[in-house]
Design a protein around this motif. Structure first.
Motif, PDB file in Angstrom:
ATOM      1  N   ARG A  52      18.114  16.694  19.592  1.00 36.73           N
ATOM      2  CA  ARG A  52      18.571  16.049  18.352  1.00 36.73           C
ATOM      3  C   ARG A  52      17.955  14.656  18.191  1.00 36.73           C
ATOM      4  O   ARG A  52      18.054  14.043  17.141  1.00 36.73           O
ATOM      5  N   GLY A  53      17.328  14.145  19.256  1.00 37.39           N
ATOM      6  CA  GLY A  53      16.648  12.867  19.145  1.00 37.39           C
ATOM      7  C   GLY A  53      17.104  11.796  20.107  1.00 37.39           C
ATOM      8  O   GLY A  53      16.542  10.690  20.126  1.00 37.39           O
ATOM      9  N   ARG A  54      18.118  12.080  20.939  1.00 37.22           N
ATOM     10  CA  ARG A  54      18.555  11.085  21.912  1.00 37.22           C
ATOM     11  C   ARG A  54      17.458  10.845  22.949  1.00 37.22           C
ATOM     12  O   ARG A  54      16.798  11.788  23.400  1.00 37.22           O
ATOM     13  N   SER A  55      17.264   9.587  23.331  1.00 29.93           N
ATOM     14  CA  SER A  55      16.234   9.265  24.321  1.00 29.93           C
ATOM     15  C   SER A  55      16.672   9.733  25.704  1.00 29.93           C
ATOM     16  O   SER A  55      17.865   9.834  26.002  1.00 29.93           O
ATOM     17  N   TRP A  56      15.679   9.968  26.569  1.00 30.88           N
ATOM     18  CA  TRP A  56      15.991  10.366  27.942  1.00 30.88           C
ATOM     19  C   TRP A  56      16.672   9.229  28.691  1.00 30.88           C
ATOM     20  O   TRP A  56      17.514   9.456  29.553  1.00 30.88           O
ATOM     21  N   THR A 110      11.460  24.208  15.555  1.00 28.87           N
ATOM     22  CA  THR A 110      11.934  24.270  16.936  1.00 28.87           C
ATOM     23  C   THR A 110      12.936  23.179  17.268  1.00 28.87           C
ATOM     24  O   THR A 110      12.826  22.059  16.780  1.00 28.87           O
ATOM     25  N   ASN A 111      13.918  23.532  18.086  1.00 22.15           N
ATOM     26  CA  ASN A 111      14.781  22.541  18.734  1.00 22.15           C
ATOM     27  C   ASN A 111      14.049  22.087  19.988  1.00 22.15           C
ATOM     28  O   ASN A 111      13.948  22.843  20.964  1.00 22.15           O
ATOM     29  N   PHE A 112      13.543  20.863  19.976  1.00 26.54           N
ATOM     30  CA  PHE A 112      12.686  20.384  21.059  1.00 26.54           C
ATOM     31  C   PHE A 112      12.752  18.861  21.063  1.00 26.54           C
ATOM     32  O   PHE A 112      12.743  18.240  19.988  1.00 26.54           O
ATOM     33  N   ALA A 113      12.830  18.256  22.220  1.00 29.38           N
ATOM     34  CA  ALA A 113      12.721  16.801  22.296  1.00 29.38           C
ATOM     35  C   ALA A 113      11.312  16.391  21.888  1.00 29.38           C
ATOM     36  O   ALA A 113      10.341  17.100  22.161  1.00 29.38           O
ATOM     37  N   ALA A 114      11.193  15.251  21.223  1.00 26.46           N
ATOM     38  CA  ALA A 114       9.891  14.843  20.689  1.00 26.46           C
ATOM     39  C   ALA A 114       8.842  14.675  21.775  1.00 26.46           C
ATOM     40  O   ALA A 114       7.702  15.136  21.634  1.00 26.46           O
ATOM     41  N   ASP A 115       9.211  14.032  22.880  1.00 27.06           N
ATOM     42  CA  ASP A 115       8.210  13.747  23.911  1.00 27.06           C
ATOM     43  C   ASP A 115       7.806  14.994  24.681  1.00 27.06           C
ATOM     44  O   ASP A 115       6.626  15.184  24.982  1.00 27.06           O
ATOM     45  N   THR A 134       8.128  21.678  12.423  1.00 21.46           N
ATOM     46  CA  THR A 134       9.275  20.782  12.344  1.00 21.46           C
ATOM     47  C   THR A 134       9.902  20.734  13.732  1.00 21.46           C
ATOM     48  O   THR A 134      10.318  21.772  14.261  1.00 21.46           O
ATOM     49  N   VAL A 135       9.943  19.533  14.318  1.00 19.12           N
ATOM     50  CA  VAL A 135      10.491  19.331  15.656  1.00 19.12           C
ATOM     51  C   VAL A 135      11.819  18.592  15.508  1.00 19.12           C
ATOM     52  O   VAL A 135      11.856  17.467  15.001  1.00 19.12           O
ATOM     53  N   SER A 136      12.890  19.206  15.971  1.00 17.58           N
ATOM     54  CA  SER A 136      14.229  18.633  15.771  1.00 17.58           C
ATOM     55  C   SER A 136      14.332  17.200  16.273  1.00 17.58           C
ATOM     56  O   SER A 136      14.901  16.330  15.611  1.00 17.58           O
ATOM     57  N   GLY A 137      13.763  16.939  17.447  1.00 15.18           N
ATOM     58  CA  GLY A 137      13.873  15.619  18.048  1.00 15.18           C
ATOM     59  C   GLY A 137      13.161  14.530  17.274  1.00 15.18           C
ATOM     60  O   GLY A 137      13.432  13.342  17.465  1.00 15.18           O
ATOM     61  N   GLU A 138      12.243  14.916  16.379  1.00 17.56           N
ATOM     62  CA  GLU A 138      11.516  13.935  15.584  1.00 17.56           C
ATOM     63  C   GLU A 138      12.258  13.571  14.306  1.00 17.56           C
ATOM     64  O   GLU A 138      12.002  12.510  13.720  1.00 17.56           O
ATOM     65  N   ILE A 139      13.183  14.442  13.870  1.00 18.41           N
ATOM     66  CA  ILE A 139      13.841  14.194  12.575  1.00 18.41           C
ATOM     67  C   ILE A 139      15.360  14.069  12.693  1.00 18.41           C
ATOM     68  O   ILE A 139      16.036  13.813  11.697  1.00 18.41           O
ATOM     69  N   GLY A 140      15.912  14.258  13.902  1.00 20.47           N
ATOM     70  CA  GLY A 140      17.341  14.075  14.091  1.00 20.47           C
ATOM     71  C   GLY A 140      18.210  15.178  13.522  1.00 20.47           C
ATOM     72  O   GLY A 140      19.389  14.965  13.238  1.00 20.47           O
ATOM     73  N   LEU A 141      17.643  16.358  13.357  1.00 18.00           N
ATOM     74  CA  LEU A 141      18.387  17.533  12.885  1.00 18.00           C
ATOM     75  C   LEU A 141      18.116  18.674  13.848  1.00 18.00           C
ATOM     76  O   LEU A 141      17.025  18.771  14.413  1.00 18.00           O
TER      77      LEU A 141
END
Length: 203
Positions: A52-56, A110-115, A134-141
């Motif tokens: 969802r976009g939370r940092s590690w 995809t549901n995927f962390a951006a990094d 569309t990468v979930s971790g990049e857009i917060g959805l």
């Protein structure tokens, strides 16, 4: 139903394998302890927040506050991420490439962390072949929230009723249908070929 003109692929467990047990079988050899750790500490729900976009950094800090004696095992999750995605499903990749080569409009959602997704694109170059992602971790959805399907539709100019989504998770399939897409649950490449043929999609 309009002819399918847009095909959208999920990635994890559709195109590439994903299993946190693979590195943790060596990190925590005891099966019962490993099962407890992945069910109670580095859980699927915890990992989904990175999607969802939370940092590690924040993700690890949240667990370290609750399980300070598990620091090495907690930090091992991100450190050993590449071992969790050890291979691609070549038969699925052949379907993906065949659709692109045949001229179909193919994107990914995809549901995927951006990094980690950036790393996945380095490991698996075929992820760079579709028109976009569309990468979930990049857009917060995240899937199955309807907003992520709507965002993908808008960003890539899709007609929902002419779009087919392929995902291994039933809830994500239902989310796509709620957004007006056609969708099938992925259980294997052979079934996917049958699903595509039944919808008049050749590759």
């Amino acid at each position: 139903m309009p002819a399918i003109r847009h095909i959208v692929f999920d990635i994890g467990k559709v195109l590439i394998h994903y299993d946190p047990n693979l590195p943790y079988s060596k990190i925590i050899p005891d099966e019962a302890e490993r099962r407890w750790f992945l069910a109670n500490v580095c859980t699927s729900a915890w990992n989904l927040e990175q999607d969802r976009g939370r940092s590690w950094i924040d993700a690890e800090a949240e667990l370290l506050a609750r399980f300070p004696d598990r620091e090495a095992h907690i930090r091992a999750f991100r450190q050993n991420w590449r071992a969790m995605v050890p291979y691609a499903y070549q038969d699925s990749v052949e379907v993906l490439n065949g659709l692109i080569d045949a001229g179909h409009d193919v994107t990914m959602l995809t549901n995927f962390a951006a990094d980690t997704f950036r790393e996945a694109r380095e490991i698996y170059p075929f992820l760079n072949r579709p028109r976009g992602v569309t990468v979930s971790g990049e857009i917060g959805l995240i899937k199955p929230d309807i907003e992520i399907y709507q965002r993908h539709t808008e960003d890539f100019g899709l007609e929902p009723s002419a779009t087919l989504f392929i995902d291994d998770v039933l809830e994500n399939v239902e989310g796509a249908k709620a957004a007006g897409w056609n969708a099938v649950q992925f259980v294997g490449a052979e079934q996917l070929k049958c699903d595509l043929a039944s919808l008049g999609v050749t590759h």
